[in-house]
Design a protein around this motif. Structure first.
Motif, PDB file in Angstrom:
ATOM      1  N   ILE A  81       0.832  -1.210   0.000  1.00 50.97           N
ATOM      2  CA  ILE A  81       0.000   0.000   0.000  1.00 50.97           C
ATOM      3  C   ILE A  81       0.864   1.258   0.000  1.00 50.97           C
ATOM      4  CG2 ILE A  81      -1.641   1.341   1.381  1.00 50.97           C
ATOM      5  CD1 ILE A  81      -2.853  -1.317   2.301  1.00 50.97           C
ATOM      6  N   MET A  82       1.973   1.200   0.746  1.00 50.64           N
ATOM      7  CA  MET A  82       2.856   2.367   0.826  1.00 50.64           C
ATOM      8  C   MET A  82       3.884   2.419  -0.309  1.00 50.64           C
ATOM      9  SD  MET A  82       1.892   4.269   3.305  1.00 50.64           S
ATOM     10  CE  MET A  82       3.316   5.366   3.391  1.00 50.64           C
ATOM     11  N   SER A  83       3.833   1.446  -1.240  1.00 51.37           N
ATOM     12  CA  SER A  83       4.750   1.385  -2.385  1.00 51.37           C
ATOM     13  C   SER A  83       6.215   1.379  -1.956  1.00 51.37           C
ATOM     14  CB  SER A  83       4.487   2.563  -3.349  1.00 51.37           C
ATOM     15  OG  SER A  83       3.195   2.463  -3.897  1.00 51.37           O
ATOM     16  N   VAL A  84       6.502   0.605  -0.930  1.00 51.63           N
ATOM     17  CA  VAL A  84       7.874   0.510  -0.428  1.00 51.63           C
ATOM     18  C   VAL A  84       8.624  -0.558  -1.219  1.00 51.63           C
ATOM     19  CG1 VAL A  84       9.329  -0.059   1.550  1.00 51.63           C
ATOM     20  CG2 VAL A  84       7.235   1.276   1.873  1.00 51.63           C
ATOM     21  N   ARG A  85       9.748  -0.165  -1.745  1.00 52.72           N
ATOM     22  CA  ARG A  85      10.622  -1.070  -2.492  1.00 52.72           C
ATOM     23  C   ARG A  85      11.702  -1.574  -1.531  1.00 52.72           C
ATOM     24  NH1 ARG A  85      11.816  -1.497  -8.108  1.00 52.72           N
ATOM     25  NH2 ARG A  85      13.975  -2.121  -8.567  1.00 52.72           N
ATOM     26  N   THR A  86      11.657  -2.863  -1.216  1.00 55.70           N
ATOM     27  CA  THR A  86      12.591  -3.421  -0.232  1.00 55.70           C
ATOM     28  C   THR A  86      12.771  -4.911  -0.449  1.00 55.70           C
ATOM     29  OG1 THR A  86      12.908  -3.927   2.123  1.00 55.70           O
ATOM     30  CG2 THR A  86      10.645  -3.620   1.382  1.00 55.70           C
ATOM     31  N   LYS A  87      13.945  -5.398  -0.116  1.00 56.45           N
ATOM     32  CA  LYS A  87      14.204  -6.837  -0.255  1.00 56.45           C
ATOM     33  C   LYS A  87      13.457  -7.648   0.799  1.00 56.45           C
ATOM     34  CE  LYS A  87      18.411  -6.620   2.589  1.00 56.45           C
ATOM     35  NZ  LYS A  87      19.877  -6.836   2.608  1.00 56.45           N
ATOM     36  N   ALA A  88      12.894  -6.961   1.812  1.00 54.43           N
ATOM     37  CA  ALA A  88      12.124  -7.671   2.845  1.00 54.43           C
ATOM     38  C   ALA A  88      10.721  -8.016   2.364  1.00 54.43           C
ATOM     39  CB  ALA A  88      12.046  -6.821   4.107  1.00 54.43           C
ATOM     40  N   TYR A  89      10.317  -7.413   1.245  1.00 57.05           N
ATOM     41  CA  TYR A  89       8.970  -7.636   0.706  1.00 57.05           C
ATOM     42  C   TYR A  89       8.881  -8.987   0.001  1.00 57.05           C
ATOM     43  CZ  TYR A  89       5.096  -7.026  -2.673  1.00 57.05           C
ATOM     44  OH  TYR A  89       3.972  -7.191  -3.446  1.00 57.05           O
ATOM     45  N   ASN A  90       7.806  -9.715   0.278  1.00 51.01           N
ATOM     46  CA  ASN A  90       7.563 -11.011  -0.349  1.00 51.01           C
ATOM     47  C   ASN A  90       6.310 -10.901  -1.211  1.00 51.01           C
ATOM     48  OD1 ASN A  90       7.072 -13.643  -1.102  1.00 51.01           O
ATOM     49  ND2 ASN A  90       7.068 -14.477   0.975  1.00 51.01           N
ATOM     50  N   ILE A  91       6.488 -10.867  -2.508  1.00 56.20           N
ATOM     51  CA  ILE A  91       5.368 -10.668  -3.423  1.00 56.20           C
ATOM     52  C   ILE A  91       4.325 -11.772  -3.309  1.00 56.20           C
ATOM     53  CG2 ILE A  91       6.470 -11.874  -5.357  1.00 56.20           C
ATOM     54  CD1 ILE A  91       5.228  -9.767  -7.214  1.00 56.20           C
ATOM     55  N   ASP A  92       4.760 -12.978  -2.958  1.00 56.60           N
ATOM     56  CA  ASP A  92       3.837 -14.114  -2.837  1.00 56.60           C
ATOM     57  C   ASP A  92       2.950 -14.008  -1.600  1.00 56.60           C
ATOM     58  OD1 ASP A  92       4.891 -15.299  -5.139  1.00 56.60           O
ATOM     59  OD2 ASP A  92       6.482 -16.299  -4.004  1.00 56.60           O
ATOM     60  N   ASN A  93       3.316 -13.108  -0.706  1.00 57.11           N
ATOM     61  CA  ASN A  93       2.576 -12.964   0.547  1.00 57.11           C
ATOM     62  C   ASN A  93       1.685 -11.716   0.550  1.00 57.11           C
ATOM     63  OD1 ASN A  93       2.252 -14.367   3.076  1.00 57.11           O
ATOM     64  ND2 ASN A  93       3.216 -12.627   4.104  1.00 57.11           N
ATOM     65  N   ASP A  94       1.589 -11.071  -0.608  1.00 57.78           N
ATOM     66  CA  ASP A  94       0.815  -9.829  -0.731  1.00 57.78           C
ATOM     67  C   ASP A  94      -0.540 -10.132  -1.356  1.00 57.78           C
ATOM     68  OD1 ASP A  94      -0.233  -7.347  -1.194  1.00 57.78           O
ATOM     69  OD2 ASP A  94       1.374  -6.669  -2.550  1.00 57.78           O
ATOM     70  N   PRO A  95      -1.620 -10.095  -0.595  1.00 61.95           N
ATOM     71  CA  PRO A  95      -2.944 -10.415  -1.144  1.00 61.95           C
ATOM     72  C   PRO A  95      -3.466  -9.352  -2.104  1.00 61.95           C
ATOM     73  CG  PRO A  95      -3.165  -9.615   1.101  1.00 61.95           C
ATOM     74  CD  PRO A  95      -1.695  -9.750   0.835  1.00 61.95           C
TER      75      PRO A  95
END
Length: 562
Positions: free
Chosen positions: A523-537
């Motif tokens: 939602i906040m459009s944060v670009r980070t290696k901690a983000y998991n695209i498979d876990n984003d509904p």
């Protein structure tokens, strides 16, 4: 009563006799919830051994004598027995009245509870109960005269009662081991009802984990997260952290009573199949903001690494945590700006101990009128539907459903009154959410700012179903009422990162608090290696450009790590 109580001053007992009688009281009276639940499980079997059923209270009594006898000796006897009785009486009340189980999670929740919340459990019924089951027996123990034998005779006498108790335990074990093993394996929750020893063990573990383990080295998940948007407009997201709201009571999710009359008109998306990480605030709040998932959640580890709020703040967003919940943020907001609603301040929305959640609107509006960054996230931590004093969570003129329960000993209200009172808290929460959306609409129209709102509750609530009240049961056997929580999303028409129609279609898919971390980053459009695209509904409903902007490729991840 006093006349009869004074008779015990002339009663003389040996330490073993006092130990035996007190253990009988603890094992056979204060452990009635355990005995009744165990008996219910045993008698529900297709074939059960009557002698096994009869052996259960005897087995518990023998164990109680062994445990108490280890520490109750001479001058320590009375203080330890009185402490055990008082502690057991409090647990007995909680279990009998609300179905509370005092495991590790409940101990943590209890120790982190603020004074005002603790006082909400004090009522006339609780006082009478505690006097009868706790203070009177304790006074009797205090009043009796103990006769002491010489040390070695005293020791020999103690060894005798120990031997008899141990022999009883072993004998029952020999004859009924398979029965105890089978019932125990299939009903692991039963042990949590043993009073007070499960709480004592849980308290020891809590103290050990929080005060004696060395602090962990802080783990940085990403040193350089960033916010990447095509739009030149400012962006504001308000995350509303709900309290004790259960999804079953939301008309947005199909509940028969109209508890969401305001937000249903504002085009919100209700995710109707959301499950919590825990059944208490102390677990769920830090868990949902953590990179750890429920299966691997450990609070020590979670507190020693960046959470979603930290990453959003480090990426350049202005983050403000505003709390109307005296239980604080459970460590989540430690590294960002915070603001606590002052309950003592002269405010028609406050009573000196609590404030209605509309008190969050003034500081929210103040912040929206003074935006200093291109991207802002505001977390509003509600008091929501926190019990048992549900009637204190909404103003009298907002009593939509009546008759309601205007007392804290909710087990003495009718089911209709209790549910009406709780439903009033949900309807009031809906009103507050609607007003927050109105504020976001106004700031969007006035200043051409993109705005969005995400509402998630920490855990649910039992309202007398199957004899259970409140929350905090061990997750393994907690009812759906305590784990099925609401999640609501809204954004203004100017915010085009997400297709709302797409979200409404996918909103029935099962998600959990494990998804919150990546949802907030998305939602906040944060670009980070901690983000998991498979876990984003939300990812399936996000524009391709937005996905490309916030998703880091494998090569880019390696570059950041280097």
């Amino acid at each position: 009563m006093i006349k009869y109580m004074s008779c015990f001053k002339n009663l003389k007992l040996s330490t073993n006799q006092l130990l035996f009688f007190t253990c009988c009281y603890i094992a056979l009276i204060l452990n009635l919830p355990f005995l009744i639940k165990s008996a219910t499980v045993i008698t529900a079997l297709d074939h059960y051994n009557l002698f096994f059923l009869v052996s259960l209270p005897i087995f518990l009594l023998a164990l109680t004598i062994i445990i108490q006898g280890l520490f109750s000796f001479r001058w320590l006897t009375k203080p330890l027995l009185i402490a055990t009785v008082i502690c057991s009486a409090l647990i007995f009340y909680g279990t009998i009245s609300y179905g509370i189980v005092f495991d590790y999670g409940m101990v943590q929740n209890t120790l982190e509870t603020d004074t005002a919340e603790a006082w909400s459990y004090i009522n006339f019924h609780a006082i009478i109960f505690f006097i009868f089951f706790g203070l009177i027996p304790s006074f009797i123990i205090y009043s009796v005269q103990l006769t002491y034998k010489p040390f070695f005779k005293e020791l020999l006498s103690r060894l005798k009662i120990f031997s008899v108790s141990l022999a009883t335990v072993l004998l029952i074990g020999v004859f009924f081991y398979s029965n105890y093993a089978a019932v125990g394996r299939n009903n692991k929750n039963l042990i949590t009802y043993i009073t007070p020893y499960k709480m004592v063990v849980s308290s020891f573990k809590f103290v050990r984990n929080h005060y004696f383990y060395p602090p962990l080295e802080f783990k940085v998940l990403d040193t350089a997260p960033s916010i990447v948007r095509d739009s030149q407009k400012k962006h504001v997201t308000v995350m509303v952290l709900g309290e004790t709201a259960r999804a079953q009571s939301f008309s947005l999710n199909g509940y028969s009573k109209r508890t969401n009359p305001y937000t249903e008109k504002q085009g919100v998306v209700s995710f109707s199949n959301m499950s919590s990480c825990g059944t208490a605030t102390a677990v769920s709040v830090p868990c949902m903001f953590s990179r750890l998932n429920k299966a691997g959640y450990d609070k020590r580890v979670a507190m020693a690494q960046q959470n979603a709020v930290d990453l959003i703040h480090l990426a350049g967003a202005d983050v403000l945590w505003i709390s109307n919940n005296n239980g604080s943020c459970k460590g989540v907001c430690t590294r960002v700006k915070t603001q606590q609603i002052d309950t003592k301040k002269s405010n028609p929305l406050c009573d000196g101990e609590y404030c209605y959640d509309e008190a969050l609107l003034a500081p929210l509006k103040n912040k929206l009128n003074r935006l200093t960054h291109e991207n802002t996230m505001i977390v509003l931590h509600m008091i929501g539907s926190h019990g048992p004093t549900y009637f204190k969570r909404y103003p009298k003129d907002k009593r939509v459903f009546i008759p309601d329960c205007q007392r804290s000993d909710i087990q003495n209200c009718t089911q209709e009154q209790l549910i009406n009172s709780y439903d009033n808290t949900i309807a009031y929460t809906d009103l507050v959410l609607s007003k927050i959306i109105n504020e976001l609409n106004q700031v969007a129209d006035k200043n051409d700012i993109e705005t969005s709102l995400l509402y998630i509750s920490d855990h649910g609530e039992s309202l007398g179903e199957n004899g259970l009240y409140l929350h905090g049961l061990p997750y393994a056997f907690a009812p759906e009422e305590q784990t099925h929580v609401p999640m609501i999303y809204w954004n203004d028409p100017m915010q085009n990162d997400f297709d709302l129609n797409c979200l409404k279609t996918s909103a029935k898919s099962p998600i959990t608090h494990d998804n919150v971390f990546d949802t907030l980053l998305s939602i906040m459009s944060v670009r980070t290696k901690a983000y998991n695209i498979d876990n984003d509904p939300f990812i399936q409903c996000k524009s391709q450009g937005a996905i490309a902007r916030t998703t880091i490729t494998e090569e880019k991840t390696m570059e950041i790590q280097d």
